[in-house]
Design an enzyme around this catalytic site. Structure first.
Site, short mmCIF file in Angstrom:
data_model
loop_
_atom_site.label_atom_id
_atom_site.label_comp_id
_atom_site.label_asym_id
_atom_site.label_seq_id
_atom_site.Cartn_x
_atom_site.Cartn_y
_atom_site.Cartn_z
N CYS A 1 -2.59 7.36 5.14
CA CYS A 1 -2.57 7.13 3.70
C CYS A 1 -3.98 7.72 2.94
CB CYS A 1 -2.49 5.59 3.18
SG CYS A 1 -3.20 4.61 4.25
N GLU B 1 0.93 -1.24 -0.01
CA GLU B 1 -0.10 0.11 0.07
C GLU B 1 0.82 1.25 -0.16
OE1 GLU B 1 -2.61 0.71 3.58
OE2 GLU B 1 -2.11 2.66 2.91
N1 LIG Z 1 0.83 6.30 2.00
C1 LIG Z 1 1.20 5.90 3.07
O1 LIG Z 1 0.29 5.34 3.95
C2 LIG Z 1 2.52 6.14 3.73
C3 LIG Z 1 2.98 5.48 4.95
C4 LIG Z 1 4.29 5.67 5.48
C5 LIG Z 1 5.09 6.43 4.90
N2 LIG Z 1 4.68 6.98 3.59
C6 LIG Z 1 5.74 7.69 2.68
O2 LIG Z 1 7.14 7.08 3.07
C7 LIG Z 1 7.92 8.20 3.48
C8 LIG Z 1 8.83 7.46 4.21
O3 LIG Z 1 8.29 6.84 5.35
P1 LIG Z 1 8.60 5.27 5.51
O4 LIG Z 1 9.88 5.13 6.33
O5 LIG Z 1 7.53 4.93 6.49
O6 LIG Z 1 8.38 4.47 4.47
P2 LIG Z 1 9.49 3.83 3.46
O7 LIG Z 1 8.95 3.14 2.43
O8 LIG Z 1 10.85 4.76 3.38
O9 LIG Z 1 10.03 2.33 4.46
C9 LIG Z 1 8.94 1.55 4.80
C10 LIG Z 1 9.62 0.22 5.32
O10 LIG Z 1 10.22 -0.42 3.86
C11 LIG Z 1 11.44 -0.41 4.02
N3 LIG Z 1 12.14 -0.23 3.07
C12 LIG Z 1 11.96 1.21 2.23
N4 LIG Z 1 12.41 0.82 0.79
C13 LIG Z 1 13.15 -0.53 0.86
C14 LIG Z 1 14.03 -0.94 -0.25
N5 LIG Z 1 14.26 -0.36 -1.31
N6 LIG Z 1 14.34 -2.03 0.05
C15 LIG Z 1 13.84 -2.78 1.17
N7 LIG Z 1 13.25 -2.22 2.24
C16 LIG Z 1 12.85 -1.03 1.90
C17 LIG Z 1 12.10 0.40 5.02
O11 LIG Z 1 13.31 -0.02 5.82
C18 LIG Z 1 11.08 0.36 6.12
O12 LIG Z 1 11.14 -0.73 6.99
C19 LIG Z 1 7.15 9.25 3.96
O13 LIG Z 1 7.77 10.37 3.85
C20 LIG Z 1 5.78 9.19 3.13
O14 LIG Z 1 6.00 9.88 1.83
C21 LIG Z 1 3.52 6.68 2.88
O1 LIG Z 2 -2.37 5.26 6.85
C1 LIG Z 2 -3.10 4.45 6.24
C2 LIG Z 2 -4.13 3.72 7.15
C3 LIG Z 2 -5.26 4.80 7.02
C4 LIG Z 2 -6.19 4.36 8.15
O2 LIG Z 2 -6.39 3.08 8.49
C5 LIG Z 2 -7.08 5.30 8.58
O3 LIG Z 2 -7.55 6.57 8.04
O4 LIG Z 2 -7.93 4.76 9.66
#
Ligand SMILES: NC(=O)c1ccc[n+]([C@@H]2O[C@H](COP(=O)([O-])OP(=O)(O)OC[C@H]3O[C@@H](n4cnc5c(N)ncnc54)[C@H](O)[C@@H]3O)[C@@H](O)[C@H]2O)c1
Ligand SMILES: O=CCCC(=O)C(=O)O
Length: 525
Positions: free
Chosen positions: A302, A265
Site C-alpha cells: 500500500c 486502509e
Molecule cells: N492498498 C492496499 O494495501 C491493498 C492491499 C490489498 C489489496 N488491495 C487491492 O484490492 C484488490 C483485491 O485484493 P484483496 O482481495 O486483497 O482485497 P479485497 O478488498 O477485495 O478483499 C479484502 C477482504 O475484504 C472482504 N471484502 C471485500 N469486499 C467486501 C464486501 N463488499 N463485503 C464484505 N467483505 C468484503 C474480502 O472477502 C476479503 O476478506 C487488489 O487487486 C488491490 O487493488 C489493496
Molecule cells: O501494504 C501495506 C503495508 C505496507 C507496509 O507495511 C510496508 O511498506 O512495510
C-alpha cells in the site's frame, strides 16, 4: 502440524460440511489441500456472542495479564517454525526472506503492544481534583481514562499474510486495548491463517484467557464479512484491502441501527517529489532506487510509490534513463492471487491505452501465469490537471511519472490529489524553499512525510503513522501501524465525584502506576 481446514469459533476448532474452499498456489493457480470449512451464519453469531461474553472479563484483566497473552502469541508464532513460512510462500507467492522478515515483524508487533499496555500511557489518565469552595459554583472531582470499545472484527489482508492478517497489527492493537477479536480470514492464505490462529489459541489457553477472546471465521465471498460487520455485538472493524471493499464495509457499518467505526486502509499512490537540487546531485541513483521500491514485493504494497512528480529538465531526463534501464532489467514476480494479477493487468492496460500517457519502460517478460510485469509510465502536468483520475492506484509494480513545466504546475497537480498514506521529498539544502512551500500542503494530504527515502517498508514504532486522509484510509485521524494504533479501539470515560473505592486503580490518588496528568501537570509513572 497438519492442516485440518477448521474454523476457530471461540478458540475451539470447528469443521463444517459442504463444498468448502481450497487455497490456491499463487504461482500456478492450482488448488492445494486441505479443504477449508466455510462459516455459517450461526457460526458468526456464536463467535460474536462468545466475544461479547468474553469482553467484560478480558477488558477487566490486569494489564500485565493481557501483556503476557500478547507475548505468548509472539512465542507461539515463532514456535510454528519453518512450516508457517513454507505454507505462506506457497499461498502468497512471496519469497522466503520477505516472509521470514514479516514473521519477525508480526511477533515484534505483539511484543511492542505488550510493552505499550504495561506502560499504561495509552489510558491517558487525567485527574482534576474538586474545588468545593470555588465561586460561583463548586468544581466537581473529574477523572478520565480510556476504555476498550468491545469485540472487534479484523479483515486479514492479502498482501501481508502475517503482519496484516490473523495476528497482524489490527489484531495486536485491538487485543492490547482489551477488545476480543474475530478475524475474517483472507481466502488467499487460509492455511497460513489456520497455523497462526492455532498459535493464538494456544497462547490464550497458556495464559488463561476467556475462550471468546479470539475466533477465526472463513468464507470466500462477501457474506461472512458482511454478517460480522452488521452483527450488533461487533463494536469496530479493522480492514486492509481494496477501496471498493473498504467503502462497502464503511457503508454497511454506517447503516447499522448503531453505527460503528471502520478503520479501513484502502488505496494510496504515495506521491514522490524529486526536487531540482536532489535531481541534479543524484538523478541516476534516484532512478535505480525508485524502481527497486516500485517492484518490491511485486509492487503489492500500500506504500508503493505509484506517482512521481518532478519539474522538466535535463536532470529529470537522467533520472528517467536510469529508471527505465532499471525497469527493463526487473524480473517479473508472482502476484498474490490470480484475481490480483488480473486486476493489475487491466490497470496497466488502462494506463497504456490513455492517449495522454506514454509507456517509458517495462520489466522482463512474465515467466509464470500469475507473474506481474513491471511498467513505468509518464504524462505531462497539464494532461494530469485535465484528467487527475489517472492517479488511481494500480496495485502492482507500476508507477506514473508526472512531468511538470514548473513549480506552479506541480502545485496545481498536488491540489488535485486525494488523501494518501505517504509523501516523499527527495531534496538537498538548496531545495528547502520549495520543500517549505510543499510541507503544509502535504501535511493536509498524507499521514507520513519522508525525506530522501522510499515509502515501502513501514517501521513499527511509537512515532509511526500508517494512515492518512480518505481514501487512503477511512479515517485519517488514526494509524494502523505503531503503538498509536491502540487508540482506534478505545474511548474515553470520565468519572465524576466517584468514591475512591469505586475508581479504577490508575485513577486513585497517590497511585503512580501509570503516567497521568494531575490538576494540569504531567506526572511520570
Ligand atoms: N492498498 C492496499 O494495501 C491493498 C492491499 C490489498 C489489496 N488491495 C487491492 O484490492 C484488490 C483485491 O485484493 P484483496 O482481495 O486483497 O482485497 P479485497 O478488498 O477485495 O478483499 C479484502 C477482504 O475484504 C472482504 N471484502 C471485500 N469486499 C467486501 C464486501 N463488499 N463485503 C464484505 N467483505 C468484503 C474480502 O472477502 C476479503 O476478506 C487488489 O487487486 C488491490 O487493488 C489493496
Ligand atoms: O501494504 C501495506 C503495508 C505496507 C507496509 O507495511 C510496508 O511498506 O512495510
Amino acid at each position: 502440524m497438519s492442516l485440518t481446514g477448521d474454523l476457530f469459533i471461540a478458540s475451539k476448532r470447528v469443521q463444517r460440511d459442504g463444498a468448502g474452499f481450497k487455497a490456491v498456489a499463487a504461482a500456478t493457480g492450482a488448488e492445494i489441500e486441505p479443504r477449508f470449512s466455510v462459516a455459517t451464519v450461526d457460526d458468526v453469531a456464536t463467535a460474536t456472542a462468545a466475544a461479547a461474553a468474553a469482553f467484560p472479563i478480558y477488558a477487566a484483566l490486569p494489564r500485565e495479564r493481557r501483556a503476557e497473552f500478547l507475548e505468548a502469541i509472539a512465542e507461539e508464532i515463532e514456535a510454528l517454525g519453518d512450516e508457517l513460512v513454507e505454507r505462506a510462500m506457497v499461498e502468497s507467492g512471496l519469497p522466503k526472506a520477505r516472509l521470514t522478515g514479516e514473521r519477525g515483524r508480526t511477533a515484534g508487533q505483539m511484543r511492542l503492544f505488550a510493552k505499550e499496555i504495561r506502560l499504561g500511557e495509552y489510558l491517558r489518565a487525567r485527574i482534576d481534583h474538586a474545588i468545593p469552595d470555588r465561586q460561583p459554583a463548586p468544581k466537581p472531582d473529574l477523572r478520565l481514562r480510556m476504555v476498550p470499545l468491545g469485540p472487534v472484527t479484523v479483515f486479514g489482508a492479502s498482501n501481508f499474510p502475517l503482519a496484516f492478517s490473523v495476528a497482524g497489527g489490527d489484531t495486536a492493537s485491538a487485543l492490547a486495548a482489551g477488545c476480543p477479536v474475530i478475524v475474517k480470514g483472507h481466502s488467499a492464505h487460509p492455511g497460513t491463517a489456520e497455523l497462526v490462529a492455532s498459535a493464538i489459541v494456544k497462547a490464550a489457553e497458556r495464559t488463561g484467557m476467556p475462550e471468546g477472546v479470539f475466533s477465526l471465521i472463513n468464507g470466500p465471498g462477501n457474506s461472512v464479512g458482511q454478517a460480522l460487520v452488521t452483527d450488533p455485538q461487533i463494536k469496530a472493524v479493522g480492514f486492509t484491502g481494496s477501496r471498493g471493499g473498504g467503502v462497502a464495509l464503511m457503508k454497511l457499518a454506517a447503516a447499522r441501527p448503531v453505527p460503528i467505526p471502520v478503520y479501513a486502509e484502502m488505496s494510496s499512490v504515495n506521491p514522490v517529489f524529486l526536487l531540482p537540487e536532489a535531481l541534479k546531485a543524484r538523478a541516476e541513483a534516484l532512478g535505480t532506487a525508485y524502481v527497486a521500491s516500485v517492484t518490491m514485493g511485486a509492487g503489492q504494497f500500500c506504500t508503493n510509490p505509484g506517482l512521481v512528480l518532478a519539474i522538466n529538465g535535463p536532470d529529470l531526463e537522467r533520472f528517467l534513463s536510469a529508471a527505465s534501464a532499471a525497469m527493463m532489467g526487473a524480473p517479473s514476480q508472482t502476484m498474490l492471487t490470480p484475481g490480483i494479477h488480473k486486476a493489475y493487468e487491466s490497470g496497466v492496460a488502462r494506463l497504456a491505452s490513455a492517449s495522454s500517457i506514454t509507456k517509458l519502460a517495462e520489466g522482463l517478460a512474465p515467466e509464470g501465469p500469475t507473474n506481474g510485469q513491471g511498467a513505468l509510465f509518464t504524462m505531462t502536468g497539464a494532461d494530469f490537471i485535465a484528467d487527475p483520475g489517472h492517479a488511481e492506484e494500480v496495485f502492482g509494480a507500476t508507477s506514473l511519472l508526472v512531468r511538470c513545466a514548473d513549480l506552479d504546475e506541480l502545485l496545481k497537480v498536488v491540489a488535485l490529489l486525494e488523501g494518501q498514506l505517504t509523501a516523499t521529498l527527495h531534496l538537498d539544502a538548496g531545495d528547502h524553499a520549495v520543500a517549505q512551500t510543499l510541507l503544509p500542503l502535504l501535511e493536509n494530504l498524507v499521514g507520513r512525510i519522508l525525506a530522501n527515502g522510499w515509502p515501502t517498508g513501514v517501521e513499527v514504532t511509537d512515532a509511526m503513522v500508517h494512515g492518512g486522509p480518505y481514501p487512503s484510509t477511512a479515517d485519517g485521524r488514526s494509524t494502523s501501524v505503531g503503538t498509536l494504533a491502540i487508540d482506534r479501539f478505545l474511548r474515553p470515560v470520565s468519572y465524576q465525584d466517584l468514591p475512591e473505592a469505586l475508581l479504577p486503580a490508575e485513577l486513585r490518588d497517590g497511585e503512580t502506576i501509570v503516567p497521568r496528568r494531575v490538576d494540569g501537570k504531567p506526572t511520570v509513572a
